[in-house]
Design a protein around this motif. Sequence first.
Motif, short mmCIF file in Angstrom:
data_model
loop_
_atom_site.label_atom_id
_atom_site.label_comp_id
_atom_site.label_asym_id
_atom_site.label_seq_id
_atom_site.Cartn_x
_atom_site.Cartn_y
_atom_site.Cartn_z
N VAL A 58 0.83 -1.21 0.00
CA VAL A 58 0.00 0.00 0.00
C VAL A 58 0.86 1.25 0.00
CG1 VAL A 58 -1.66 1.30 1.37
CG2 VAL A 58 -2.01 -1.13 1.03
N SER A 59 1.93 1.23 0.77
CA SER A 59 2.82 2.40 0.81
C SER A 59 3.46 2.64 -0.55
CB SER A 59 3.88 2.20 1.89
OG SER A 59 4.68 1.06 1.58
N LYS A 60 3.85 1.55 -1.25
CA LYS A 60 4.42 1.71 -2.58
C LYS A 60 3.40 2.30 -3.56
CE LYS A 60 7.81 -2.04 -2.18
NZ LYS A 60 8.24 -3.37 -2.70
N LEU A 61 2.16 1.81 -3.48
CA LEU A 61 1.12 2.33 -4.37
C LEU A 61 0.85 3.81 -4.10
CD1 LEU A 61 -1.45 -0.61 -4.38
CD2 LEU A 61 0.00 0.12 -6.26
N GLU A 62 0.86 4.21 -2.83
CA GLU A 62 0.66 5.63 -2.51
C GLU A 62 1.79 6.48 -3.07
OE1 GLU A 62 0.25 5.75 1.68
OE2 GLU A 62 -1.85 5.12 1.69
N ALA A 63 3.03 5.96 -3.00
CA ALA A 63 4.15 6.72 -3.55
C ALA A 63 4.02 6.88 -5.06
CB ALA A 63 5.46 6.02 -3.20
N ARG A 64 3.62 5.81 -5.76
CA ARG A 64 3.45 5.90 -7.21
C ARG A 64 2.32 6.85 -7.58
NH1 ARG A 64 3.23 0.29 -10.21
NH2 ARG A 64 3.14 1.77 -11.93
N LEU A 65 1.24 6.83 -6.80
CA LEU A 65 0.11 7.72 -7.07
C LEU A 65 0.50 9.19 -6.90
CD1 LEU A 65 -2.88 8.02 -7.74
CD2 LEU A 65 -3.39 7.78 -5.32
N SER A 66 1.26 9.47 -5.86
CA SER A 66 1.71 10.86 -5.65
C SER A 66 2.63 11.31 -6.78
CB SER A 66 2.41 10.97 -4.30
OG SER A 66 3.56 10.12 -4.26
N ALA A 67 3.49 10.39 -7.26
CA ALA A 67 4.38 10.74 -8.36
C ALA A 67 3.58 11.01 -9.64
CB ALA A 67 5.38 9.61 -8.60
N LEU A 68 2.54 10.20 -9.90
CA LEU A 68 1.69 10.43 -11.08
C LEU A 68 0.94 11.75 -10.98
CD1 LEU A 68 0.29 6.83 -11.65
CD2 LEU A 68 1.94 8.04 -13.07
N GLU A 69 0.46 12.09 -9.78
CA GLU A 69 -0.24 13.36 -9.62
C GLU A 69 0.68 14.55 -9.86
OE1 GLU A 69 -1.92 13.22 -5.76
OE2 GLU A 69 -3.63 11.95 -6.34
N LYS A 70 1.94 14.42 -9.46
CA LYS A 70 2.88 15.52 -9.69
C LYS A 70 3.20 15.68 -11.17
CE LYS A 70 5.10 15.22 -5.16
NZ LYS A 70 6.36 14.95 -4.42
N SER A 71 3.26 14.57 -11.90
CA SER A 71 3.59 14.65 -13.33
C SER A 71 2.37 14.88 -14.21
CB SER A 71 4.28 13.37 -13.77
OG SER A 71 3.42 12.26 -13.59
N ALA A 72 1.16 14.93 -13.66
CA ALA A 72 -0.05 15.11 -14.46
C ALA A 72 -0.12 16.44 -15.19
CB ALA A 72 -1.29 14.92 -13.57
N PRO A 73 0.23 17.61 -14.63
CA PRO A 73 0.15 18.90 -15.35
C PRO A 73 0.98 18.93 -16.61
CG PRO A 73 0.38 19.26 -13.00
CD PRO A 73 0.60 17.81 -13.23
N THR A 74 2.19 18.35 -16.58
CA THR A 74 3.03 18.34 -17.77
C THR A 74 2.39 17.54 -18.88
OG1 THR A 74 4.94 18.48 -16.32
CG2 THR A 74 5.35 17.83 -18.61
N HIS A 75 1.78 16.43 -18.52
CA HIS A 75 1.10 15.60 -19.52
C HIS A 75 -0.09 16.33 -20.13
CE1 HIS A 75 -0.42 12.04 -21.48
NE2 HIS A 75 -1.60 12.23 -20.88
N ARG A 76 -0.83 17.07 -19.30
CA ARG A 76 -1.98 17.81 -19.83
C ARG A 76 -1.54 18.93 -20.75
NH1 ARG A 76 -5.90 19.87 -15.42
NH2 ARG A 76 -3.94 20.54 -14.49
#
Length: 279
Positions: free
Chosen positions: A105-123
């Motif tokens: 669960v902790s690993k999944l939370e870390a990946r989710l936070s990383a994806l949220e940070k990189s989301a604006p660049t993708h948009r």
Amino acid sequence: MATDFLVHEKIWFDKFRYDDAERKFYEQMNGPVAGASCQENGASVILRDIARARENIQKSLAGSSGPGASSGPGGDHSELLLRIASLEVENQSLKGVVRDLQQAVSKLEARLSALEKSAPTHRATAPQTQHVSPMRQVEPPSKKAAPAAEDDTDDIDLFGSDEEEDKEAVRLREERLRQYAEKKAKKPALVAKSSILLDVKPWDDETDMAQLEACVRSIQLNGLTWGGSKLVPVGYGIRKLQIQCVVEDDKVGTDLLEEEITKFEEHVQSVDIAAFNKI
């Protein structure tokens, strides 16, 4: 009469007395020892059964229900210890499973936070790479108004690309709408047309029908097209001209046609509309 009959009848009215005397005689002959011994034997059997029942109860209370049982309290205690040991082992394994789940669960939370940070660049890069019709890709300006208002109230721009993205999307949408309007304007508009069948009647049977048809076809109007024709007998040797034509409703009317045909007074007596259909 009845008493006399009973006097002569041999009936043993006192038999119970003789039975009692006989029982007492035999009791005296046997003596009191035999009766006492019988009572003592019955009492000893009862006492022996009571003693055996007490012994069985004590054994059952002590954990032993019969002579073949060998477990006893010590066996129950060892069995309890074994069960406790197995439960401890199972508890340890469950703790390990829970620990692994927490790490996942902790690993999944870390990946989710990383994806949220990189989301604006993708948009920000999405409108340049995806070639999709703006009617489906770009949201209406009414939906973009609320995020734009919220960006104006913030002093710090965290992403710095939303406003540029909105401007580009609006520009693309306006460009596509303009192209669509131009393409639609180039398409020819549908013209309402009607098919009319006319009956042109001559004055008599001596009228030249070929000349009459030539006069009718000589009428040329904008939006009028003549079609096939035929001569139909009416009676007494008189024939009428049936002629087909197609007219544009906005340019040519039935009244105008009748007026133009009836101008040939030498050949035409009257004009009737035999059939009228919209195309």
